[in-house]
Design a protein around this motif. Structure first.
Motif, PDB file in Angstrom:
ATOM      1  N   ASP A  75       0.787  -1.068  -0.026  1.00  0.00           N
ATOM      2  CA  ASP A  75       0.039  -0.059  -0.067  1.00  0.00           C
ATOM      3  C   ASP A  75       0.778   1.248   0.032  1.00  0.00           C
ATOM      4  O   ASP A  75       0.549   2.140  -0.704  1.00  0.00           O
ATOM      5  CB  ASP A  75      -1.004  -0.043   1.258  1.00  0.00           C
ATOM      6  CG  ASP A  75      -1.701  -0.905   1.321  1.00  0.00           C
ATOM      7  OD1 ASP A  75      -2.430  -1.674   0.232  1.00  0.00           O
ATOM      8  OD2 ASP A  75      -2.381  -1.557   2.381  1.00  0.00           O
ATOM      9  N   VAL A  76       1.975   0.976   0.656  1.00  0.00           N
ATOM     10  CA  VAL A  76       3.066   2.182   0.886  1.00  0.00           C
ATOM     11  C   VAL A  76       4.487   1.851   0.676  1.00  0.00           C
ATOM     12  O   VAL A  76       4.629   0.779   1.015  1.00  0.00           O
ATOM     13  CB  VAL A  76       2.719   2.959   2.243  1.00  0.00           C
ATOM     14  CG1 VAL A  76       3.982   4.037   2.474  1.00  0.00           C
ATOM     15  CG2 VAL A  76       1.455   3.424   2.374  1.00  0.00           C
ATOM     16  N   LEU A  77       5.169   2.259  -0.121  1.00  0.00           N
ATOM     17  CA  LEU A  77       6.525   2.094  -0.370  1.00  0.00           C
ATOM     18  C   LEU A  77       7.329   3.393   0.181  1.00  0.00           C
ATOM     19  O   LEU A  77       7.183   4.379  -0.364  1.00  0.00           O
ATOM     20  CB  LEU A  77       6.826   1.788  -1.508  1.00  0.00           C
ATOM     21  CG  LEU A  77       8.468   1.744  -1.870  1.00  0.00           C
ATOM     22  CD1 LEU A  77       9.091   0.488  -1.094  1.00  0.00           C
ATOM     23  CD2 LEU A  77       8.657   1.219  -3.354  1.00  0.00           C
TER      24      LEU A  77
ATOM     25  N   GLY B 102      -3.024   2.411  -7.019  1.00  0.00           N
ATOM     26  CA  GLY B 102      -3.671   3.217  -5.848  1.00  0.00           C
ATOM     27  C   GLY B 102      -2.821   3.071  -4.473  1.00  0.00           C
ATOM     28  O   GLY B 102      -3.178   3.125  -3.480  1.00  0.00           O
ATOM     29  N   SER B 103      -1.516   2.899  -4.893  1.00  0.00           N
ATOM     30  CA  SER B 103      -0.336   2.686  -3.615  1.00  0.00           C
ATOM     31  C   SER B 103       0.182   4.055  -3.653  1.00  0.00           C
ATOM     32  O   SER B 103      -0.006   4.851  -4.569  1.00  0.00           O
ATOM     33  CB  SER B 103       0.655   1.660  -4.239  1.00  0.00           C
ATOM     34  OG  SER B 103      -0.051   0.547  -4.273  1.00  0.00           O
ATOM     35  N   LYS B 104       1.113   4.346  -2.700  1.00  0.00           N
ATOM     36  CA  LYS B 104       1.717   5.558  -2.353  1.00  0.00           C
ATOM     37  C   LYS B 104       3.109   5.435  -2.315  1.00  0.00           C
ATOM     38  O   LYS B 104       3.740   4.416  -1.320  1.00  0.00           O
ATOM     39  CB  LYS B 104       1.172   6.095  -1.151  1.00  0.00           C
ATOM     40  CG  LYS B 104       1.632   7.333  -0.876  1.00  0.00           C
ATOM     41  CD  LYS B 104       0.869   8.406  -1.745  1.00  0.00           C
ATOM     42  CE  LYS B 104       1.462   9.896  -1.300  1.00  0.00           C
ATOM     43  NZ  LYS B 104       1.046  10.838  -2.260  1.00  0.00           N
ATOM     44  N   LEU B 105       3.868   6.064  -2.846  1.00  0.00           N
ATOM     45  CA  LEU B 105       5.418   6.492  -2.759  1.00  0.00           C
ATOM     46  C   LEU B 105       5.889   7.469  -1.785  1.00  0.00           C
ATOM     47  O   LEU B 105       5.259   8.568  -2.149  1.00  0.00           O
ATOM     48  CB  LEU B 105       6.178   6.356  -4.034  1.00  0.00           C
ATOM     49  CG  LEU B 105       7.720   6.657  -4.032  1.00  0.00           C
ATOM     50  CD1 LEU B 105       8.131   5.204  -3.476  1.00  0.00           C
ATOM     51  CD2 LEU B 105       8.221   6.841  -5.477  1.00  0.00           C
TER      52      LEU B 105
ATOM     53  N   PRO C 210      -0.647   9.862   7.288  1.00  0.00           N
ATOM     54  CA  PRO C 210      -1.667   9.286   6.371  1.00  0.00           C
ATOM     55  C   PRO C 210      -1.316   8.977   4.801  1.00  0.00           C
ATOM     56  O   PRO C 210      -0.446   9.725   4.296  1.00  0.00           O
ATOM     57  CB  PRO C 210      -2.770  10.367   6.166  1.00  0.00           C
ATOM     58  CG  PRO C 210      -2.364  11.144   7.387  1.00  0.00           C
ATOM     59  CD  PRO C 210      -1.023  11.088   7.585  1.00  0.00           C
ATOM     60  N   SER C 211      -1.757   8.181   4.271  1.00  0.00           N
ATOM     61  CA  SER C 211      -1.484   7.570   2.990  1.00  0.00           C
ATOM     62  C   SER C 211      -2.059   8.133   1.810  1.00  0.00           C
ATOM     63  O   SER C 211      -1.983   7.466   0.807  1.00  0.00           O
ATOM     64  CB  SER C 211      -1.167   6.125   2.982  1.00  0.00           C
ATOM     65  OG  SER C 211      -0.174   5.868   3.832  1.00  0.00           O
ATOM     66  N   GLY C 212      -3.072   9.054   1.977  1.00  0.00           N
ATOM     67  CA  GLY C 212      -3.915   9.536   1.049  1.00  0.00           C
ATOM     68  C   GLY C 212      -3.148  10.301  -0.117  1.00  0.00           C
ATOM     69  O   GLY C 212      -1.892  10.788   0.091  1.00  0.00           O
ATOM     70  N   PRO C 213      -3.686  10.349  -1.112  1.00  0.00           N
ATOM     71  CA  PRO C 213      -2.963  11.153  -2.380  1.00  0.00           C
ATOM     72  C   PRO C 213      -2.857  12.652  -2.079  1.00  0.00           C
ATOM     73  O   PRO C 213      -3.549  13.359  -1.162  1.00  0.00           O
ATOM     74  CB  PRO C 213      -3.859  11.158  -3.423  1.00  0.00           C
ATOM     75  CG  PRO C 213      -4.961  10.833  -2.843  1.00  0.00           C
ATOM     76  CD  PRO C 213      -5.039  10.174  -1.591  1.00  0.00           C
TER      77      PRO C 213
ATOM     78  N   VAL D 281       4.689  16.545  -5.942  1.00  0.00           N
ATOM     79  CA  VAL D 281       4.827  15.109  -6.458  1.00  0.00           C
ATOM     80  C   VAL D 281       5.093  14.018  -5.575  1.00  0.00           C
ATOM     81  O   VAL D 281       4.261  13.218  -5.438  1.00  0.00           O
ATOM     82  CB  VAL D 281       5.699  15.212  -7.550  1.00  0.00           C
ATOM     83  CG1 VAL D 281       5.797  13.634  -8.219  1.00  0.00           C
ATOM     84  CG2 VAL D 281       5.416  16.244  -8.815  1.00  0.00           C
ATOM     85  N   PHE D 282       5.960  14.142  -4.466  1.00  0.00           N
ATOM     86  CA  PHE D 282       6.232  13.568  -3.686  1.00  0.00           C
ATOM     87  C   PHE D 282       6.031  13.886  -2.162  1.00  0.00           C
ATOM     88  O   PHE D 282       6.260  15.121  -1.880  1.00  0.00           O
ATOM     89  CB  PHE D 282       8.136  13.209  -3.779  1.00  0.00           C
ATOM     90  CG  PHE D 282       8.301  12.422  -5.021  1.00  0.00           C
ATOM     91  CD1 PHE D 282       7.893  11.198  -5.240  1.00  0.00           C
ATOM     92  CD2 PHE D 282       9.125  13.273  -5.833  1.00  0.00           C
ATOM     93  CE1 PHE D 282       8.470  10.520  -6.454  1.00  0.00           C
ATOM     94  CE2 PHE D 282       9.583  12.759  -7.142  1.00  0.00           C
ATOM     95  CZ  PHE D 282       9.358  11.301  -7.196  1.00  0.00           C
ATOM     96  N   GLN D 283       5.752  12.995  -1.546  1.00  0.00           N
ATOM     97  CA  GLN D 283       5.577  13.401   0.273  1.00  0.00           C
ATOM     98  C   GLN D 283       6.921  13.104   0.669  1.00  0.00           C
ATOM     99  O   GLN D 283       7.397  11.897   0.451  1.00  0.00           O
ATOM    100  CB  GLN D 283       4.783  12.706   0.946  1.00  0.00           C
ATOM    101  CG  GLN D 283       3.326  13.101   0.753  1.00  0.00           C
ATOM    102  CD  GLN D 283       2.239  12.182   1.420  1.00  0.00           C
ATOM    103  OE1 GLN D 283       2.173  11.352   1.194  1.00  0.00           O
ATOM    104  NE2 GLN D 283       1.403  13.032   2.343  1.00  0.00           N
TER     105      GLN D 283
END
Length: 142
Positions: free
Chosen positions: A52-54, A83-86, A122-125, A108-110
């Motif tokens: 889900d998250v990398l 639907g995953s988050k980097l 949180p891992s939302g966009p 673009v990136f968190q």
């Protein structure tokens, strides 16, 4: 703490519940060949694990070239399409300033100071409102 660890050429990967933390091993990430190999390895990591998250941990990295940044943009796009988050973490001030100059920091990136902060966030966009503090772009005609 990490549940499991896997070794790769460019990364040491730790599994954390629904997230992976990939610590970058090399200190100098430059050149088209290195970027392509990094991209292939990151794609293998996300294809094998479907996280889900990398979180990419930059604690060992001193230099990042534009080819490699392009690789991270590609991987970010690929993960978003699933639907995953980097998330990026552990950058030196010099590296962080490069991402800010390119306007990739928090657009673009968190980017987080530490891996723990990245895992806890949180891992939302990232939305337009997150960046600009308004829900839609300014419309001069309204």
């Amino acid at each position: 703490m990490a549940d499991e660890e896997q070794l790769y050429r460019f990364f040491v990967v730790d599994v954390h519940e629904n997230a992976l933390v990939a610590q970058i091993v090399d200190s100098h990430l430059q050149g088209e060949t290195s970027a392509e190999l990094l991209k292939l390895e990151l794609l293998k990591i996300i294809d094998d694990s479907s996280p889900d998250v990398l979180v990419l941990d930059f604690c060992n990295v001193k230099i990042v070239g534009t080819w490699v940044i392009s690789c991270f943009l590609y991987v970010n796009s690929r993960m978003a399409s699933r639907g995953s988050k980097l998330k990026l973490a552990g950058m030196s001030e010099t590296l962080r300033s490069i991402f800010k100059t390119l306007r990739l920091d928090d657009t673009v990136f968190q980017i987080f100071d530490t891996v723990d902060e990245a895992l806890a966030s949180p891992s939302g966009p990232i939305t337009y409102e997150d960046v600009c503090d308004r829900s839609t772009p300014f419309d001069p005609e309204s």
